[in-house]
Design an enzyme around this catalytic site. Structure first.
Site, short mmCIF file in Angstrom:
data_model
loop_
_atom_site.label_atom_id
_atom_site.label_comp_id
_atom_site.label_asym_id
_atom_site.label_seq_id
_atom_site.Cartn_x
_atom_site.Cartn_y
_atom_site.Cartn_z
N SER A 69 0.68 -1.28 -0.11
CA SER A 69 0.10 0.04 0.09
C SER A 69 0.86 1.23 -0.10
O SER A 69 0.34 2.41 -0.02
CB SER A 69 -0.97 -0.05 1.32
OG SER A 69 -2.20 -0.78 1.00
N LYS A 72 0.47 3.35 -2.91
CA LYS A 72 -0.78 4.01 -3.24
C LYS A 72 -0.54 5.83 -3.44
O LYS A 72 -0.91 6.57 -4.01
CB LYS A 72 -1.88 3.73 -2.15
CG LYS A 72 -2.35 2.48 -2.13
CD LYS A 72 -3.47 2.05 -1.17
CE LYS A 72 -3.75 0.71 -1.38
NZ LYS A 72 -4.55 0.10 -0.09
N TYR A 193 -2.67 -2.66 -10.70
CA TYR A 193 -2.59 -2.47 -8.99
C TYR A 193 -1.57 -3.42 -8.37
O TYR A 193 -1.00 -3.19 -7.57
CB TYR A 193 -3.77 -2.60 -8.46
CG TYR A 193 -4.13 -2.51 -7.06
CD1 TYR A 193 -3.68 -1.37 -6.25
CD2 TYR A 193 -4.37 -3.41 -6.50
CE1 TYR A 193 -3.96 -1.49 -4.92
CE2 TYR A 193 -4.52 -3.65 -5.06
CZ TYR A 193 -4.09 -2.51 -4.20
OH TYR A 193 -4.23 -2.43 -2.85
N TYR A 245 -4.47 3.46 7.97
CA TYR A 245 -5.47 2.79 8.08
C TYR A 245 -6.61 3.36 9.24
O TYR A 245 -6.59 4.55 9.25
CB TYR A 245 -5.15 1.26 8.59
CG TYR A 245 -4.19 0.79 7.47
CD1 TYR A 245 -4.55 0.35 5.96
CD2 TYR A 245 -2.95 0.45 7.88
CE1 TYR A 245 -3.79 -0.19 5.38
CE2 TYR A 245 -2.18 -0.24 6.95
CZ TYR A 245 -2.55 -0.45 5.59
OH TYR A 245 -1.77 -1.16 4.61
N VAL A 263 1.04 -3.80 4.03
CA VAL A 263 0.81 -4.91 4.56
C VAL A 263 2.26 -5.79 4.70
O VAL A 263 1.84 -6.69 5.71
CB VAL A 263 -0.42 -5.95 4.19
CG1 VAL A 263 -1.56 -5.54 4.46
CG2 VAL A 263 -0.17 -5.84 2.63
N1 GLU Z 1 -1.82 -5.61 -2.12
C1 GLU Z 1 -2.44 -5.23 -0.89
C2 GLU Z 1 -3.86 -5.47 -1.07
O1 GLU Z 1 -4.55 -5.28 -2.02
C3 GLU Z 1 -2.16 -3.81 -0.40
C4 GLU Z 1 -2.74 -3.82 0.97
C5 GLU Z 1 -1.85 -2.78 2.02
O2 GLU Z 1 -0.62 -2.97 1.85
O3 GLU Z 1 -2.70 -2.36 2.49
O4 GLU Z 1 -4.69 -6.17 -0.26
#
Ligand code: GLU
Length: 414
Positions: A69, A72, A193, A245, A263
């Site tokens: 993430s 992002k 993604y 989060y 994550v």
């Molecule tokens: N690739 C992970 C997912 O989409 C990223 C989630 C994250 O790092 O919060 O579940």
């Protein structure tokens, strides 16, 4: 080199911070993407890169892991560079969702809450300019590599593992497609993604990427402008409100730096104008943030006063000289001028003129030692000059670096 290391205090501080946070062994490695479960739970690294391009590191700062993430905000920065903030905002909101990162939460128009939750990140990724998904990924790859200052590789195993286990993300994308907010093919969007999430980085890379946001969009290691200054600021704002989060509110209070976690256990944090930080440790707390990462960044922020809302100390008075020579009042000004500096100048000059009861004096502002003038300060200076002139004073400004922006506020300096 050895000499510099001997007088280098930052690495020692980072070492000490890692030692203090290492006893935090709570949390669990993410295993919903099976390949991530293979991470070494005890890995722990930190890196800090300043806007001047100096790097400091401790622990496993060169161990590779996938961006997840943390991709992002950087992909969001590319999307707003491509389309502009307003066009992206029509499709993806700015508001913290208060729900888990992978929640099925969209507004009435199918718009995701923000670009830091999965729905918002999928949509943001679909907005990147490019004819095909491979072209869109190539642009994301080039941009994120620019942020890192080196060409990043994709971890093919993690990518395949996430693609195999990615039903929830595909479901989110189908939901957005059905509601009309996502306009590209679902499998193309998830492919891009999953790949952006599978880019391999080190803690050091994350520090460089974060430092690029801290440095107005210019990578301090390569000197290359990756995004413009406004894009960097908008990205930081969204990281500040939605990056951690469900812990975003607590984070603002305890750490107070725009940040994004992923994550795999990485965290990117930014002290705008000063440095970027990367942290990595794979065990995640209940909110999904690296437990040790949160611990070490909390210690760092509390120990060194890094919270953005920390009250900044007032620098020395901006007036280094205020003296009369016959009918001429000279005011020597210095430093970086903001609202309060100008407020002080306005009041001191007014008081000086009132005490001396000189109604036809000349006021000379010498800005030779001024290094910058903020927008509000510029407006105040303009107003001050206009009012002085209206009251019958003669005014002159020595501004060799041409810092004063004429005619921005009302009045004008002419
Ligand atoms: N690739 C992970 C997912 O989409 C990223 C989630 C994250 O790092 O919060 O579940």
């Amino acid at each position: 080199m050895e000499q510099t290391e001997r007088i280098e205090p930052v690495n020692r501080i980072l070492d000490a911070l890692l030692r203090l946070s290492a006893p935090v062994t709570t949390g669990r490695i993410a295993d919903y993407i099976p390949e991530l479960a293979k991470a070494d739970p005890d890995a722990f690294g930190i890196a800090v890169v300043s806007v001047l391009g100096h790097a400091y590191e401790a622990g496993d700062s060169r161990k590779e892991f996938t961006l997840q993430s943390i991709s992002k905000p950087f992909v969001y920065a590319l999307a707003i560079s491509d389309l502009g903030l307003d066009a992206v905002h029509e499709r993806v909101g700015f508001e913290p969702s208060g729900e888990p990162f992978n929640a099925f939460s969209l507004d009435d128009q199918g718009r995701p809450a923000n670009p830091m939750v999965n729905a918002g990140a999928l949509l943001t990724s679909s907005l990147i300019s490019g004819q095909s998904s491979s072209e869109r990924f190539a642009r994301i790859h080039a941009s994120l590599s620019g942020f890192a200052g080196r060409v990043l590789d994709v971890d093919q195993k993690v990518f395949e593992s996430e693609r195999e286990s990615g039903d929830r993300n595909r479901a989110l994308a189908y939901l957005m497609k059905a509601s009309g907010s996502l306009t590209r093919e679902v499998l193309d969007v998830t492919e891009v993604y999953f790949r952006q999430c599978s880019l391999l980085v080190t803690t050091y890379d994350i520090a460089v990427m974060s430092a690029t946001l801290a440095n107005d969009g210019i990578n301090p290691m390569t000197g290359v402008q990756i995004v413009d200054s406004a894009v960097a600021r908008h990205t930081l704002a969204v990281m500040g409100s939605c990056g951690m989060y469900d812990y975003a509110g607590q984070w603002a209070v305890r750490v107070g730096m725009p940040a994004k976690s992923g994550v795999s256990g990485g965290i990117s944090a930014v002290k705008p104008g000063q440095f970027g930080i990367g942290v990595f440790s794979p065990r995640l707390d209940d909110a999904g943030n690296s437990s040790r990462g949160v611990a070490v960044l909390t210690l760092l922020s509390e120990g060194y006063g890094l919270n953005l809302l920390q009250h900044p100390p007032r620098p020395a008075s901006p007036i280094h000289l205020l003296k009369w020579d016959a009918d001429v009042l000279s005011a020597g000004i210095r430093g970086d001028l903001d609202f309060v500096d100008l407020e002080l100048i306005v009041h001191e000059v007014a008081e000086e003129l009132a005490t001396k009861k000189k109604s036809d004096a000349e006021v000379r502002f010498d800005l030779t030692h001024v290094t910058s003038i903020g927008e509000a300060a510029n407006m105040m200076l303009e107003q001050l000059v206009t009012r002085l002139k209206e009251s019958g004073f003669r005014v002159s400004i020595e501004d060799p670096s041409m810092l004063v922006k004429v005619g921005v506020g009302q009045g004008g300096l002419a």
